[in-house]
Design a protein around this motif. Sequence first.
Motif, PDB file in Angstrom:
ATOM      1  N   LEU A 115       0.754  -0.741  -0.409  1.00  0.00           N
ATOM      2  CA  LEU A 115       0.166  -0.013   0.060  1.00  0.00           C
ATOM      3  C   LEU A 115       1.172   1.184  -0.649  1.00  0.00           C
ATOM      4  O   LEU A 115       0.513   2.192  -0.533  1.00  0.00           O
ATOM      5  N   LEU A 116       1.723   1.392   0.730  1.00  0.00           N
ATOM      6  CA  LEU A 116       2.441   2.314   0.967  1.00  0.00           C
ATOM      7  C   LEU A 116       3.182   2.401   0.030  1.00  0.00           C
ATOM      8  O   LEU A 116       3.270   4.055  -0.924  1.00  0.00           O
ATOM      9  N   VAL A 117       3.985   1.859  -1.294  1.00  0.00           N
ATOM     10  CA  VAL A 117       4.383   2.275  -2.268  1.00  0.00           C
ATOM     11  C   VAL A 117       3.371   2.203  -3.163  1.00  0.00           C
ATOM     12  O   VAL A 117       4.147   3.047  -4.051  1.00  0.00           O
ATOM     13  N   VAL A 118       2.306   1.683  -3.447  1.00  0.00           N
ATOM     14  CA  VAL A 118       1.256   2.348  -4.523  1.00  0.00           C
ATOM     15  C   VAL A 118       1.128   3.372  -4.243  1.00  0.00           C
ATOM     16  O   VAL A 118       1.397   4.502  -4.876  1.00  0.00           O
ATOM     17  N   ALA A 119       0.757   4.122  -2.549  1.00  0.00           N
ATOM     18  CA  ALA A 119       0.662   5.906  -2.960  1.00  0.00           C
ATOM     19  C   ALA A 119       1.833   6.163  -3.473  1.00  0.00           C
ATOM     20  O   ALA A 119       1.725   7.385  -3.585  1.00  0.00           O
ATOM     21  N   LEU A 120       3.042   5.400  -3.065  1.00  0.00           N
ATOM     22  CA  LEU A 120       4.332   6.619  -3.416  1.00  0.00           C
ATOM     23  C   LEU A 120       4.208   6.977  -4.861  1.00  0.00           C
ATOM     24  O   LEU A 120       4.374   8.213  -4.921  1.00  0.00           O
ATOM     25  N   VAL A 121       4.240   5.353  -5.817  1.00  0.00           N
ATOM     26  CA  VAL A 121       3.809   5.507  -7.143  1.00  0.00           C
ATOM     27  C   VAL A 121       3.097   6.796  -7.542  1.00  0.00           C
ATOM     28  O   VAL A 121       3.231   7.918  -8.483  1.00  0.00           O
ATOM     29  N   ALA A 122       1.651   7.043  -6.751  1.00  0.00           N
ATOM     30  CA  ALA A 122       0.797   7.471  -7.152  1.00  0.00           C
ATOM     31  C   ALA A 122       1.336   9.409  -7.203  1.00  0.00           C
ATOM     32  O   ALA A 122       0.978   9.713  -7.881  1.00  0.00           O
ATOM     33  N   LEU A 123       1.698   8.971  -5.909  1.00  0.00           N
ATOM     34  CA  LEU A 123       2.225  11.246  -5.219  1.00  0.00           C
ATOM     35  C   LEU A 123       2.914  11.274  -6.451  1.00  0.00           C
ATOM     36  O   LEU A 123       3.286  12.529  -6.623  1.00  0.00           O
ATOM     37  N   PRO A 161      15.771   0.610  -4.604  1.00  0.00           N
ATOM     38  CA  PRO A 161      16.231  -0.145  -2.927  1.00  0.00           C
ATOM     39  C   PRO A 161      15.901   1.009  -1.862  1.00  0.00           C
ATOM     40  O   PRO A 161      16.412   0.313  -1.365  1.00  0.00           O
ATOM     41  N   HIS A 162      14.556   1.582  -2.117  1.00  0.00           N
ATOM     42  CA  HIS A 162      14.536   2.268  -1.017  1.00  0.00           C
ATOM     43  C   HIS A 162      12.502   1.764  -1.046  1.00  0.00           C
ATOM     44  O   HIS A 162      12.559   2.434   0.584  1.00  0.00           O
ATOM     45  N   VAL A 163      12.576   0.839  -0.909  1.00  0.00           N
ATOM     46  CA  VAL A 163      11.307   0.512  -0.681  1.00  0.00           C
ATOM     47  C   VAL A 163      11.161  -1.270  -0.288  1.00  0.00           C
ATOM     48  O   VAL A 163       9.377  -1.246  -0.159  1.00  0.00           O
ATOM     49  N   SER A 164      12.115  -1.313   0.630  1.00  0.00           N
ATOM     50  CA  SER A 164      12.151  -2.150   1.563  1.00  0.00           C
ATOM     51  C   SER A 164      10.374  -1.904   2.443  1.00  0.00           C
ATOM     52  O   SER A 164      10.878  -0.695   2.849  1.00  0.00           O
ATOM     53  N   ALA A 165      10.132  -2.894   3.753  1.00  0.00           N
ATOM     54  CA  ALA A 165       9.383  -2.308   4.640  1.00  0.00           C
ATOM     55  C   ALA A 165      10.700  -2.492   5.427  1.00  0.00           C
ATOM     56  O   ALA A 165      10.767  -3.244   6.901  1.00  0.00           O
ATOM     57  N   ARG A 166      10.382  -1.155   5.923  1.00  0.00           N
ATOM     58  CA  ARG A 166      11.403  -0.665   7.069  1.00  0.00           C
ATOM     59  C   ARG A 166      10.831   0.907   6.723  1.00  0.00           C
ATOM     60  O   ARG A 166       9.767   1.455   6.000  1.00  0.00           O
ATOM     61  N   PRO A 167      11.465   1.581   7.970  1.00  0.00           N
ATOM     62  CA  PRO A 167      10.614   2.878   8.411  1.00  0.00           C
ATOM     63  C   PRO A 167      10.808   3.840   7.419  1.00  0.00           C
ATOM     64  O   PRO A 167       9.685   5.049   7.320  1.00  0.00           O
ATOM     65  N   ARG A 168      11.756   3.960   6.414  1.00  0.00           N
ATOM     66  CA  ARG A 168      12.607   5.287   5.279  1.00  0.00           C
ATOM     67  C   ARG A 168      11.174   4.945   4.360  1.00  0.00           C
ATOM     68  O   ARG A 168      11.291   6.080   4.400  1.00  0.00           O
ATOM     69  N   LEU A 169      10.691   3.745   4.351  1.00  0.00           N
ATOM     70  CA  LEU A 169       9.542   3.975   2.644  1.00  0.00           C
ATOM     71  C   LEU A 169       8.809   4.724   3.539  1.00  0.00           C
ATOM     72  O   LEU A 169       8.254   5.245   2.538  1.00  0.00           O
ATOM     73  N   LEU A 170       8.316   4.543   4.508  1.00  0.00           N
ATOM     74  CA  LEU A 170       7.175   5.675   5.368  1.00  0.00           C
ATOM     75  C   LEU A 170       7.780   7.545   4.769  1.00  0.00           C
ATOM     76  O   LEU A 170       6.528   8.028   4.429  1.00  0.00           O
ATOM     77  N   GLY A 171       8.761   7.468   5.339  1.00  0.00           N
ATOM     78  CA  GLY A 171       9.597   8.536   5.273  1.00  0.00           C
ATOM     79  C   GLY A 171       8.961   9.338   3.563  1.00  0.00           C
ATOM     80  O   GLY A 171       8.580  10.499   3.161  1.00  0.00           O
ATOM     81  N   TRP A 172       9.686   8.652   2.864  1.00  0.00           N
ATOM     82  CA  TRP A 172       9.545   8.925   1.331  1.00  0.00           C
ATOM     83  C   TRP A 172       8.432   9.326   1.007  1.00  0.00           C
ATOM     84  O   TRP A 172       7.921  10.200  -0.120  1.00  0.00           O
ATOM     85  N   VAL A 173       7.092   8.456   1.324  1.00  0.00           N
ATOM     86  CA  VAL A 173       6.126   8.468   1.287  1.00  0.00           C
ATOM     87  C   VAL A 173       5.535  10.221   1.745  1.00  0.00           C
ATOM     88  O   VAL A 173       4.991  10.713   0.921  1.00  0.00           O
ATOM     89  N   LEU A 174       5.913  10.569   3.219  1.00  0.00           N
ATOM     90  CA  LEU A 174       5.738  11.604   3.822  1.00  0.00           C
ATOM     91  C   LEU A 174       6.000  12.591   2.715  1.00  0.00           C
ATOM     92  O   LEU A 174       6.034  14.178   2.965  1.00  0.00           O
ATOM     93  N   TYR A 175       7.533  12.650   2.142  1.00  0.00           N
ATOM     94  CA  TYR A 175       8.619  13.121   1.608  1.00  0.00           C
ATOM     95  C   TYR A 175       7.741  13.609   0.192  1.00  0.00           C
ATOM     96  O   TYR A 175       7.499  14.967  -0.159  1.00  0.00           O
ATOM     97  N   ALA A 176       7.442  12.760  -0.987  1.00  0.00           N
ATOM     98  CA  ALA A 176       6.159  12.952  -1.914  1.00  0.00           C
ATOM     99  C   ALA A 176       5.197  13.862  -1.691  1.00  0.00           C
ATOM    100  O   ALA A 176       4.744  14.210  -2.602  1.00  0.00           O
ATOM    101  N   LEU A 177       4.643  13.543  -0.521  1.00  0.00           N
ATOM    102  CA  LEU A 177       3.107  14.438   0.190  1.00  0.00           C
ATOM    103  C   LEU A 177       3.807  16.052   0.640  1.00  0.00           C
ATOM    104  O   LEU A 177       3.265  16.613   0.065  1.00  0.00           O
ATOM    105  N   ALA A 178       4.748  16.060   1.031  1.00  0.00           N
ATOM    106  CA  ALA A 178       5.269  17.593   1.360  1.00  0.00           C
ATOM    107  C   ALA A 178       5.752  18.606   0.128  1.00  0.00           C
ATOM    108  O   ALA A 178       4.958  19.680  -0.271  1.00  0.00           O
ATOM    109  N   CYS A 179       6.152  17.490  -1.439  1.00  0.00           N
ATOM    110  CA  CYS A 179       6.212  18.277  -2.291  1.00  0.00           C
ATOM    111  C   CYS A 179       5.164  18.722  -2.961  1.00  0.00           C
ATOM    112  O   CYS A 179       5.015  19.808  -3.191  1.00  0.00           O
ATOM    113  N   TRP A 180       4.112  17.749  -3.267  1.00  0.00           N
ATOM    114  CA  TRP A 180       3.103  17.941  -3.762  1.00  0.00           C
ATOM    115  C   TRP A 180       2.182  19.287  -2.853  1.00  0.00           C
ATOM    116  O   TRP A 180       1.730  19.573  -3.545  1.00  0.00           O
TER     117      TRP A 180
END
Length: 397
Positions: A142-150, A182-201
């Motif tokens: 779900l987080l990866v799909v959200a990241l791609v969509a954002l 390489p950064h979309v493994s099940a780790r806390p940083r994945l949520l960080g990338w989603v939040l960064y994409a959301l912040a930019c948007w």
Amino acid sequence: FADLLMPRWAGLHPIHGCTPSDFPDRGSRYEKLAWKPNLLSGVALWFTRAMSASPRATLLALALFAAAVGLTQSFALRDGDTFWNIRAGLVLLERGSLPAHDVLTHTAGDRPWIHHEWGAQLLWAAAYELGGWAAVRGLRALLVVALVALWLTLVRRILRPGGAGWGLTLAAVTAGWVALMPHVSARPRLLGWVLYALACWLFFAAARRWSWRRYAAFFLFAVGWFNVHSSALLLPLTAGLELANALVSELWARLRSRETRPWRDLVPAALRTALATIALLLQPAGFALVGYILETPTLNREYSSEWWPLWRADVWQQHPAIIVVAALLASITLLSIVARWRRGASPASDTGSSFPSPLTALAFVALALYSRRMTAQLIIVALFTARELWSWPTLRA
């Protein structure tokens, strides 16, 4: 294409030096199937756009792509840090507070435990508690799909005003996905990338003039992110780079005796930087978080290849797709800045207001070259280079 270039489809895992079947849930079935959804969705995406200009067909192709990306991320858990972070989250749930010292590492002693990702650890632990490993894999998907969509939405928001077509948009999305893979493994940083994409948007690529409500939302967003993952440091970094870019642009205009703006026009960028920095104080570690993050690359390079610089031959062999994309984006960024300088324009953006700015792109190129762990920031460089390429008359024609 990027999946086919990744070395994990070979018999030996490049880091662990063992076959995938040596680990639970890492058998040959996954190795044979995991790349096919991405490959097939990529073919479908480009074929649909070539055969039809219908917006409905475009949305269908993009939905298939997002679904296929999510499918690939719902398979095996391939990162050892996943399990440590889930256990750390379980400790936080059991205690109901943040331990002052590391209780999981026997060599830590009385060294303070810097909780730089405690919110994300709680999220992964809660998923595990609710549904086991299936829920963990589902959350990652779900987080990866959200990241791609954002990411796609952000690309369109930045490129659409200039009239760029879907071809350049998809090229930027592809480059960004290679950097993110390489950064979309099940780790806390994945949520960080989603939040960064959301912040930019929501903020950096949003309207030029902000209301007080947007400033308040930005501050609350920053506080929340700092208490989820330390990647929130990208907020004051990005805001500071955009401010520096505006300052360089204004100084260049004044030195060239051109039309200038009042200095008070730079206040909004300075206020965003200040708010993001103040939000750091509301994280449990405070400013100690900055020192912890700065020393991490030096401490970890001896033990983990993800902190190696991109110019190491080992990184070239393990991640050829990232090397190709990083070199291409870095070259275009430097050529764009030099071209601005040669025609007498500011090496920074002429207005100092468009995101991402040249200085932001240049700084993120340097971060990516410094450490493979930082290559996810190339998504912002991809945005900048796509916009710059579209401004070239030959390419636009």
